[in-house]
Enzyme design. Structure first.
Site, PDB file in Angstrom:
ATOM      1  N   GLY A   9       9.610  -4.104  14.475  1.00  0.00           N
ATOM      2  CA  GLY A   9      10.626  -4.336  13.438  1.00  0.00           C
ATOM      3  C   GLY A   9      10.052  -4.443  12.031  1.00  0.00           C
ATOM      4  O   GLY A   9      10.802  -4.382  11.057  1.00  0.00           O
ATOM      5  N   GLY A  16       4.023   5.298  -0.834  1.00  0.00           N
ATOM      6  CA  GLY A  16       2.965   4.358  -1.200  1.00  0.00           C
ATOM      7  C   GLY A  16       2.107   4.970  -2.285  1.00  0.00           C
ATOM      8  O   GLY A  16       2.151   6.186  -2.518  1.00  0.00           O
ATOM      9  N   ASP A  43      -2.198   2.249  -0.516  1.00  0.00           N
ATOM     10  CA  ASP A  43      -3.122   2.772   0.495  1.00  0.00           C
ATOM     11  C   ASP A  43      -4.549   2.760  -0.051  1.00  0.00           C
ATOM     12  O   ASP A  43      -4.832   3.366  -1.082  1.00  0.00           O
ATOM     13  CB  ASP A  43      -2.733   4.214   0.850  1.00  0.00           C
ATOM     14  CG  ASP A  43      -3.631   4.754   1.942  1.00  0.00           C
ATOM     15  OD1 ASP A  43      -3.339   4.482   3.127  1.00  0.00           O
ATOM     16  OD2 ASP A  43      -4.631   5.428   1.622  1.00  0.00           O
ATOM     17  N   TYR A  48     -13.514   4.716  -0.562  1.00  0.00           N
ATOM     18  CA  TYR A  48     -13.084   5.150  -1.893  1.00  0.00           C
ATOM     19  C   TYR A  48     -13.871   4.443  -3.002  1.00  0.00           C
ATOM     20  O   TYR A  48     -13.832   4.854  -4.159  1.00  0.00           O
ATOM     21  CB  TYR A  48     -11.573   4.930  -2.113  1.00  0.00           C
ATOM     22  CG  TYR A  48     -10.670   5.647  -1.123  1.00  0.00           C
ATOM     23  CD1 TYR A  48     -11.128   6.729  -0.373  1.00  0.00           C
ATOM     24  CD2 TYR A  48      -9.350   5.248  -0.945  1.00  0.00           C
ATOM     25  CE1 TYR A  48     -10.302   7.372   0.541  1.00  0.00           C
ATOM     26  CE2 TYR A  48      -8.511   5.894  -0.042  1.00  0.00           C
ATOM     27  CZ  TYR A  48      -9.002   6.951   0.708  1.00  0.00           C
ATOM     28  OH  TYR A  48      -8.167   7.574   1.599  1.00  0.00           O
ATOM     29  N   LYS A  77      -9.007   1.274   5.506  1.00  0.00           N
ATOM     30  CA  LYS A  77      -9.553   2.109   6.586  1.00  0.00           C
ATOM     31  C   LYS A  77     -11.028   1.809   6.830  1.00  0.00           C
ATOM     32  O   LYS A  77     -11.789   1.566   5.878  1.00  0.00           O
ATOM     33  CB  LYS A  77      -9.403   3.595   6.231  1.00  0.00           C
ATOM     34  CG  LYS A  77      -8.021   3.958   5.723  1.00  0.00           C
ATOM     35  CD  LYS A  77      -7.805   5.425   5.501  1.00  0.00           C
ATOM     36  CE  LYS A  77      -6.537   5.666   4.702  1.00  0.00           C
ATOM     37  NZ  LYS A  77      -6.707   5.554   3.249  1.00  0.00           N
ATOM     38  N   HIS A 110     -10.794   5.636   9.946  1.00  0.00           N
ATOM     39  CA  HIS A 110     -10.628   6.668   8.909  1.00  0.00           C
ATOM     40  C   HIS A 110     -10.807   8.090   9.458  1.00  0.00           C
ATOM     41  O   HIS A 110     -10.057   8.995   9.117  1.00  0.00           O
ATOM     42  CB  HIS A 110     -11.622   6.407   7.765  1.00  0.00           C
ATOM     43  CG  HIS A 110     -11.195   6.968   6.453  1.00  0.00           C
ATOM     44  ND1 HIS A 110     -11.479   6.357   5.256  1.00  0.00           N
ATOM     45  CD2 HIS A 110     -10.490   8.079   6.134  1.00  0.00           C
ATOM     46  CE1 HIS A 110     -10.977   7.081   4.270  1.00  0.00           C
ATOM     47  NE2 HIS A 110     -10.373   8.122   4.778  1.00  0.00           N
TER      48      HIS A 110
END
Ligand code: A2P
Length: 313
Positions: A9, A16, A43, A48, A77, A110
């Protein structure tokens, strides 16, 4: 704001903010403007290289009461060199420390690719040595411990998803993959629907800002496509909005990256664009099975080939 729903739920906003390629010095402002302009889904990923900066933005937003932590949906990730049993939860805790959070809403493996911890240059390990199931079971543990609310994968094929789903105690909840009109992922979407797995589109706008090294001369150009131009004109909107509305029509999240406030707003308001079934069918004809992130950077070693990475012949 449109949302998709997990099996328990919980909800995830369909649009995003992507942070891949948000440069140091840009990522913090990108988050601040995005959240102030209504984004509630961000995200991230350890690889990164901007999670500390993004953490500063979250801290500022929460301590100035601009948004409550619970109102945001935050994904990160696990990088390839932290797949071993002992490394998964420490890597997740490092991400939490960098992002200045107590929990993630979603944590993903990832890539289905394993590497030796902290090796520079990277050293690949086979999936026999570090099975994906070993990594997945640690994500299950992290969820049980409350470090993340939902768990999933990125860049996984049907075969690999099926393996995790049949061999573990917890089904994959989200699979994040490259997805845009030239690579529409129809088969994967149909299979994921059957399994109750949600999907997120990365590179939904074809990532024109990625490194030139990975671009090919014959790449299809999203923003020059005549079909998309015509649809944008019919709906009095932009090509980006048409493409993001197509994702939403299909029940797929998308994480367009933008560090530009105007384009952030443009992308978020794509949920106002109501496509018809005929529009969607037109966009579906653009699929030419063209991956822009083809994984070739993983294949110069004895273990990984494009065939076994994507499970294609
Ligand atoms: P910028 O960050 O300057 O806005 P993807 O999400 O597929 O990786 O694509 C990201 C690229 O698309 C970036 O170069 C980003 O530039 C650009 N971009 C993001 N939103 C839009 C938009 N609405 N129109 C045109 N380009 C966009």
């Amino acid at each position: 704001m449109k949302q998709l729903q997990f099996q328990n739920g919980d909800k995830i906003p369909t649009i995003g903010l992507g942070t891949w390629k948000s440069k140091p010095g840009e990522a913090k402002d990108a988050i601040l403007t995005a959240v102030k302009n209504g984004y509630r889904h961000i995200d991230c990923a350890a690889i990164y290289g901007n999670e500390k900066e993004i953490g500063e933005a979250f801290n500022e937003l929460f301590s100035n009461n601009i948004v409550k932590r619970e109102a945001l949906f935050i994904t990160s990730k696990l990088w390839n060199d932290k797949h071993k049993e002992a490394d998964v939860i420490p890597a997740l805790k490092q991400t939490l420390a960098d992002l200045q959070l107590d929990f993630l809403d979603l944590y993903l493996i990832h890539w289905p690719v394993a590497m030796k911890k902290d090796a520079n240059p990277p050293e690949f390990l086979s999936l026999d040595e570090v099975p994906l199931l070993e990594t997945w079971n640690q994500l299950i543990k992290a969820k049980t411990e409350g470090l993340c609310k939902h768990i999933g994968t990125s860049n996984f094929s049907i075969k690999k998803l099926n393996h995790l789903n049949t061999e573990s105690s917890q089904k994959v909840e989200m699979n994040q993959v490259e997805l845009h009109p030239f690579f529409a992922q129809h088969d994967l979407k149909e299979w994921c629907d059957g399994e109750g797995i949600l999907m997120t589109a990365y590179s939904p706008l074809c990532s024109a800002d990625r490194s030139e090294d990975f671009k090919k001369a014959d790449e299809p150009q999203l923003f020059e496509n005549e079909t998309l131009k015509e649809l944008a004109s019919n709906h009095n909107c932009t090509i980006a909005q048409v493409v993001l509305a197509w994702n939403q029509y299909r029940g797929i999240c998308a994480i367009p990256k933008s560090t530009n406030p105007g384009r952030q707003v443009e992308n978020l308001s794509s949920d106002q664009v109501i496509l018809t079934e005929a529009d969607v069918n037109k966009i579906n004809t653009l699929h030419i099975n063209y991956r822009i992130i083809d994984g070739s950077f993983w294949t110069e070693n004895p273990f990984y080939t494009k065939a076994n990475l994507w499970d294609i012949d």
